[in-house]
Design a protein around this motif. Structure first.
Motif, PDB file in Angstrom:
ATOM      1  N   GLY A   1      16.339  -3.567   6.915  1.00  0.00           N
ATOM      2  CA  GLY A   1      15.907  -2.512   7.825  1.00  0.00           C
ATOM      3  C   GLY A   1      14.736  -1.757   7.231  1.00  0.00           C
ATOM      4  O   GLY A   1      14.691  -1.534   6.020  1.00  0.00           O
ATOM      5  N   VAL A   2      13.779  -1.376   8.084  1.00  0.00           N
ATOM      6  CA  VAL A   2      12.574  -0.686   7.621  1.00  0.00           C
ATOM      7  C   VAL A   2      12.205   0.419   8.605  1.00  0.00           C
ATOM      8  O   VAL A   2      12.276   0.235   9.823  1.00  0.00           O
ATOM      9  N   VAL A   3      11.798   1.567   8.067  1.00  0.00           N
ATOM     10  CA  VAL A   3      11.212   2.631   8.861  1.00  0.00           C
ATOM     11  C   VAL A   3      10.282   3.409   7.936  1.00  0.00           C
ATOM     12  O   VAL A   3      10.523   3.489   6.720  1.00  0.00           O
TER      13      VAL A   3
ATOM     14  N   SER B   1       3.029  -1.668   7.860  1.00  0.00           N
ATOM     15  CA  SER B   1       3.303  -3.106   7.806  1.00  0.00           C
ATOM     16  C   SER B   1       3.692  -3.618   6.417  1.00  0.00           C
ATOM     17  O   SER B   1       4.579  -4.462   6.306  1.00  0.00           O
ATOM     18  N   PRO B   2       3.057  -3.159   5.321  1.00  0.00           N
ATOM     19  CA  PRO B   2       3.459  -3.688   4.016  1.00  0.00           C
ATOM     20  C   PRO B   2       4.926  -3.454   3.680  1.00  0.00           C
ATOM     21  O   PRO B   2       5.541  -4.256   2.969  1.00  0.00           O
ATOM     22  N   ALA B   3       5.505  -2.356   4.181  1.00  0.00           N
ATOM     23  CA  ALA B   3       6.929  -2.115   3.937  1.00  0.00           C
ATOM     24  C   ALA B   3       7.772  -3.179   4.623  1.00  0.00           C
ATOM     25  O   ALA B   3       8.778  -3.660   4.076  1.00  0.00           O
ATOM     26  N   VAL B   4       7.365  -3.558   5.824  1.00  0.00           N
ATOM     27  CA  VAL B   4       8.052  -4.629   6.548  1.00  0.00           C
ATOM     28  C   VAL B   4       7.945  -5.938   5.775  1.00  0.00           C
ATOM     29  O   VAL B   4       8.935  -6.653   5.576  1.00  0.00           O
ATOM     30  N   ASP B   5       6.732  -6.261   5.339  1.00  0.00           N
ATOM     31  CA  ASP B   5       6.518  -7.510   4.616  1.00  0.00           C
ATOM     32  C   ASP B   5       7.371  -7.575   3.358  1.00  0.00           C
ATOM     33  O   ASP B   5       7.941  -8.625   3.036  1.00  0.00           O
ATOM     34  N   LEU B   6       7.466  -6.463   2.649  1.00  0.00           N
ATOM     35  CA  LEU B   6       8.204  -6.453   1.392  1.00  0.00           C
ATOM     36  C   LEU B   6       9.693  -6.700   1.614  1.00  0.00           C
ATOM     37  O   LEU B   6      10.303  -7.555   0.960  1.00  0.00           O
ATOM     38  N   ILE B   7      10.298  -5.976   2.551  1.00  0.00           N
ATOM     39  CA  ILE B   7      11.741  -6.117   2.775  1.00  0.00           C
ATOM     40  C   ILE B   7      12.085  -7.503   3.311  1.00  0.00           C
ATOM     41  O   ILE B   7      13.025  -8.156   2.838  1.00  0.00           O
ATOM     42  N   SER B   8      11.309  -7.988   4.271  1.00  0.00           N
ATOM     43  CA  SER B   8      11.606  -9.311   4.821  1.00  0.00           C
ATOM     44  C   SER B   8      11.354 -10.408   3.792  1.00  0.00           C
ATOM     45  O   SER B   8      12.063 -11.427   3.758  1.00  0.00           O
TER      46      SER B   8
ATOM     47  N   SER C   1       7.823   4.165   5.318  1.00  0.00           N
ATOM     48  CA  SER C   1       7.359   3.320   4.206  1.00  0.00           C
ATOM     49  C   SER C   1       8.523   2.821   3.359  1.00  0.00           C
ATOM     50  O   SER C   1       8.326   2.322   2.257  1.00  0.00           O
ATOM     51  N   ARG C   2       9.733   2.921   3.883  1.00  0.00           N
ATOM     52  CA  ARG C   2      10.909   2.550   3.093  1.00  0.00           C
ATOM     53  C   ARG C   2      11.767   1.526   3.825  1.00  0.00           C
ATOM     54  O   ARG C   2      11.733   1.415   5.048  1.00  0.00           O
ATOM     55  N   GLY C   3      12.520   0.807   3.031  1.00  0.00           N
ATOM     56  CA  GLY C   3      13.392  -0.198   3.609  1.00  0.00           C
ATOM     57  C   GLY C   3      14.589  -0.467   2.717  1.00  0.00           C
ATOM     58  O   GLY C   3      14.625  -0.081   1.544  1.00  0.00           O
ATOM     59  N   MET C   4      15.572  -1.154   3.300  1.00  0.00           N
ATOM     60  CA  MET C   4      16.784  -1.524   2.585  1.00  0.00           C
ATOM     61  C   MET C   4      17.112  -2.974   2.904  1.00  0.00           C
ATOM     62  O   MET C   4      16.824  -3.462   3.992  1.00  0.00           O
ATOM     63  N   THR C   5      17.735  -3.658   1.941  1.00  0.00           N
ATOM     64  CA  THR C   5      18.139  -5.038   2.183  1.00  0.00           C
ATOM     65  C   THR C   5      19.274  -5.428   1.254  1.00  0.00           C
ATOM     66  O   THR C   5      19.393  -4.898   0.136  1.00  0.00           O
ATOM     67  N   ALA C   6      20.106  -6.336   1.731  1.00  0.00           N
ATOM     68  CA  ALA C   6      21.209  -6.868   0.929  1.00  0.00           C
ATOM     69  C   ALA C   6      21.642  -8.195   1.538  1.00  0.00           C
ATOM     70  O   ALA C   6      21.497  -8.416   2.748  1.00  0.00           O
ATOM     71  N   LEU C   7      22.172  -9.070   0.694  1.00  0.00           N
ATOM     72  CA  LEU C   7      22.755 -10.329   1.162  1.00  0.00           C
ATOM     73  C   LEU C   7      24.260 -10.248   0.963  1.00  0.00           C
ATOM     74  O   LEU C   7      24.745 -10.101  -0.166  1.00  0.00           O
ATOM     75  N   PHE C   8      24.997 -10.338   2.061  1.00  0.00           N
ATOM     76  CA  PHE C   8      26.458 -10.276   2.025  1.00  0.00           C
ATOM     77  C   PHE C   8      27.035 -11.681   2.197  1.00  0.00           C
ATOM     78  O   PHE C   8      26.686 -12.386   3.152  1.00  0.00           O
ATOM     79  N   ILE C   9      27.918 -12.078   1.288  1.00  0.00           N
ATOM     80  CA  ILE C   9      28.520 -13.410   1.320  1.00  0.00           C
ATOM     81  C   ILE C   9      30.025 -13.255   1.460  1.00  0.00           C
ATOM     82  O   ILE C   9      30.683 -12.728   0.548  1.00  0.00           O
TER      83      ILE C   9
ATOM     84  N   GLN D   1      16.278   8.086  12.862  1.00  0.00           N
ATOM     85  CA  GLN D   1      14.856   7.871  12.620  1.00  0.00           C
ATOM     86  C   GLN D   1      14.467   6.458  13.025  1.00  0.00           C
ATOM     87  O   GLN D   1      15.162   5.498  12.706  1.00  0.00           O
ATOM     88  N   THR D   2      13.367   6.340  13.740  1.00  0.00           N
ATOM     89  CA  THR D   2      12.901   5.042  14.194  1.00  0.00           C
ATOM     90  C   THR D   2      11.401   4.921  13.949  1.00  0.00           C
ATOM     91  O   THR D   2      10.709   5.901  13.645  1.00  0.00           O
TER      92      THR D   2
END
Length: 337
Positions: free
Chosen positions: A149-151, A189-196, A153-161, A180-181
């Motif tokens: 998720g990104v909004v 855009s760079p924040a999106v690129d980084l998280i994805s 200039s910040r984002g979060m990510t995790a892989l759940f198994i 916040q949206t």
């Protein structure tokens, strides 16, 4: 498959030919073809993941082009559904890969059909209701789920198994997000690129059999203000309604909501019918609105500045309001039940 295409990737010692073949044999479901989803698909298709199943309910608009890398101005002019526009671009990148593009809404009623034969689910959505739905389905069907998720200039990510890590519900409460949206506080855009890109890196580790290098954290990054944080995974919560008690709240709701406010879009989606004949409704609505029809959707613009975007699968986007009562009033007035 011509491995010469992937020669530089195969020189990377954790992948080599064996890992490349594993990627070719893998199938990934990407839900959402917006900012995150387009970057995810770009990386996975270029990396040679064998099958990409892409599902998105929206169409391309001018404001998307700043960060949704698979689209261009022609897609905007044609009002192409994102799933269709993305599929066309991706197929030109790599003919080795099978790209399935579906224009539709992922619900508790159809999610199982999208998961058939899938090795990993990638989150390209913009709302937590869908993320929790994907989480519950992945836990139930024992499929890894990549959250992102990104909004701003910040984002979060995790892989759940499932069976190896906690799930999304273990570390976030339903209703998370804080309101916040991208349309209220923006996004770069760079924040999106980084998280994805981080999502894709973890996916490639998993799919090539390099699980020992998985990060196993919930990573938070703000690339403008130079903040980053990794929250290490703890044990799964035994009281978690997904991976703990297996209640799966998002899968067991008695009925799918017919009205959904789309995050930050000034739009309410109403999904009350199973299908809509675009030709028929173009004739009807052209008497009271300015209509434009493509092979994929029908637009109807009314004098009160509200608009309908109607899809063949029965979905109607009421644009120009986030008030479900106003949207429902317009829908009932012109379309009814």
């Amino acid at each position: 498959m011509d491995f010469n295409r992937y020669s530089r990737q195969m020189l990377f010692s954790p992948i080599k030919e064996r890992g490349q073949q594993k990627l070719a044999d893998s199938s990934v479901l990407v839900v959402g073809a917006g900012a995150l989803g387009t970057v995810i698909c770009n990386h996975l298709v270029r990396a040679g993941v064998g099958t990409i199943r892409l599902v998105d309910r929206d169409y391309v608009e001018l404001s998307n082009l700043q960060r949704q890398m698979l689209f261009d101005e022609d897609d905007v002019r044609q009002a192409l559904p994102k799933a269709i526009a993305a599929k066309r671009k991706l197929e030109k990148m790599n003919s080795d890969v099978t790209v399935e593009g579906t224009v539709g809404n992922v619900t508790n009623e159809n999610i199982a059909s999208y998961l058939h034969g899938i090795d990993m689910v990638m989150d390209g959505t913009d709302n937590f209701a869908t993320r929790f739905l994907l989480n519950d389905a992945c836990v139930k069907h024992n499929i890894p789920f990549s959250y992102g998720g990104v909004v701003s200039s910040r984002g979060m990510t995790a892989l759940f198994i499932p069976g190896e890590t906690p799930c999304l519900r273990c570390i976030m409460n339903e209703g998370a997000g804080g309101g916040q949206t991208c349309d209220t506080i923006g996004v770069i855009s760079p924040a999106v690129d980084l998280i994805s890109s981080l999502q894709c890196t973890e996916a490639m580790k998993y799919l090539t059999g390099n699980k020992e290098y998985l990060r196993n954290t919930l990573k938070t990054i703000d690339i403008w203000y130079n903040h980053h944080y990794d929250m290490k995974f703890l044990e799964a919560d035994s009281a978690c309604p997904a991976c703990g008690t297996h209640e799966f709240p998002s899968l067991t709701k008695s009925a799918q909501e017919t009205e959904t406010v789309l995050c930050g879009r000034d739009t309410v989606q109403i999904h009350q019918q199973d299908q809509i004949n675009l030709s028929e409704w173009e004739k009807r609505l052209s008497q009271v609105s300015e209509t434009t029809r493509t092979p994929f959707l029908l637009k109807a613009e009314f004098q009160n500045e509200l608009k309908f975007v109607i899809f063949p699968d029965g979905r109607v986007l009421v644009q120009g309001t986030e008030d479900t009562t106003t949207a429902r009033t317009m829908y009932d007035r012109y379309i009814g039940s």
